[in-house]
Design a protein around this motif. Structure first.
Motif, PDB file in Angstrom:
ATOM      1  N   ARG A  45      40.586  44.076  42.974  1.00 57.39           N
ATOM      2  CA  ARG A  45      41.464  42.923  42.781  1.00 57.39           C
ATOM      3  C   ARG A  45      41.494  42.490  41.314  1.00 57.39           C
ATOM      4  O   ARG A  45      41.041  41.409  40.951  1.00 57.39           O
ATOM      5  CB  ARG A  45      41.041  41.777  43.684  1.00 57.39           C
ATOM      6  N   PRO A  46      42.007  43.334  40.439  1.00 58.59           N
ATOM      7  CA  PRO A  46      41.963  43.043  39.009  1.00 58.59           C
ATOM      8  C   PRO A  46      42.764  41.802  38.607  1.00 58.59           C
ATOM      9  O   PRO A  46      42.359  41.079  37.695  1.00 58.59           O
ATOM     10  CB  PRO A  46      42.525  44.310  38.359  1.00 58.59           C
ATOM     11  N   GLY A  47      43.876  41.546  39.262  1.00 54.83           N
ATOM     12  CA  GLY A  47      44.660  40.359  38.931  1.00 54.83           C
ATOM     13  C   GLY A  47      43.887  39.082  39.226  1.00 54.83           C
ATOM     14  O   GLY A  47      43.883  38.141  38.423  1.00 54.83           O
ATOM     15  N   GLN A  48      43.237  39.049  40.366  1.00 57.58           N
ATOM     16  CA  GLN A  48      42.427  37.891  40.745  1.00 57.58           C
ATOM     17  C   GLN A  48      41.265  37.709  39.767  1.00 57.58           C
ATOM     18  O   GLN A  48      40.958  36.581  39.360  1.00 57.58           O
ATOM     19  CB  GLN A  48      41.895  38.064  42.171  1.00 57.58           C
ATOM     20  N   ASP A  49      40.631  38.801  39.382  1.00 56.62           N
ATOM     21  CA  ASP A  49      39.515  38.727  38.443  1.00 56.62           C
ATOM     22  C   ASP A  49      39.970  38.194  37.084  1.00 56.62           C
ATOM     23  O   ASP A  49      39.277  37.372  36.470  1.00 56.62           O
ATOM     24  CB  ASP A  49      38.858  40.093  38.276  1.00 56.62           C
ATOM     25  N   LEU A  50      41.126  38.666  36.609  1.00 55.14           N
ATOM     26  CA  LEU A  50      41.663  38.157  35.345  1.00 55.14           C
ATOM     27  C   LEU A  50      41.982  36.667  35.454  1.00 55.14           C
ATOM     28  O   LEU A  50      41.731  35.900  34.519  1.00 55.14           O
ATOM     29  CB  LEU A  50      42.937  38.916  34.957  1.00 55.14           C
ATOM     30  N   ALA A  51      42.545  36.259  36.575  1.00 52.09           N
ATOM     31  CA  ALA A  51      42.877  34.848  36.781  1.00 52.09           C
ATOM     32  C   ALA A  51      41.622  33.987  36.735  1.00 52.09           C
ATOM     33  O   ALA A  51      41.598  32.942  36.064  1.00 52.09           O
ATOM     34  CB  ALA A  51      43.614  34.674  38.098  1.00 52.09           C
TER      35      ALA A  51
END
Length: 89
Positions: A45-51
C-alpha cells in the motif's frame, strides 16, 4: 541454495518537501514518483504509506501520482501506452 540476507534493509524516508500552493513543479512530482516506487518495493500500500508519512489524505497522494504519470515522470507495469494520432488500430 538461495538464502535471504539476515540484515534488514533500512526503510526509505517517504517524507516530501511539499511546496505551497496548488501548482507544483516537475521536481516535486519527480520526488513523488521516486518515493512512491521506493514504497512500492516494500509495501502493498505505497500510496497509504506516503500519505501517512506526509500527513496528507491518500486521495492527495493519488492525485500527485496521477500528475506524475501525466508529466511522464512515472510509468508503472501494466500502465497502458497513451494513444497518439499515429495509431491506426
Amino acid at each position: 541454495m538461495f538464502q535471504r540476507p539476515t540484515e534488514q534493509l533500512p526503510e526509505p524516508d517517504l517524507r516530501l518537501e511539499i511546496p505551497e500552493g496548488y501548482r507544483k513543479p516537475d521536481t516535486f512530482y519527480a520526488d513523488v514518483a521516486e518515493r512512491f516506487l521506493q514504497a512500492a518495493a516494500i509495501s502493498p500500500r505505497p500510496g497509504q504509506d506516503l500519505a501517512e508519512a506526509n500527513d496528507v489524505k491518500p486521495t492527495t497522494v493519488h492525485r500527485w501520482i496521477r500528475e506524475a504519470k501525466a508529466r511522464g515522470l512515472l510509468a508503472l507495469p501494466g500502465d497502458r501506452k497513451p494513444r497518439t494520432s499515429d495509431d491506426t488500430t
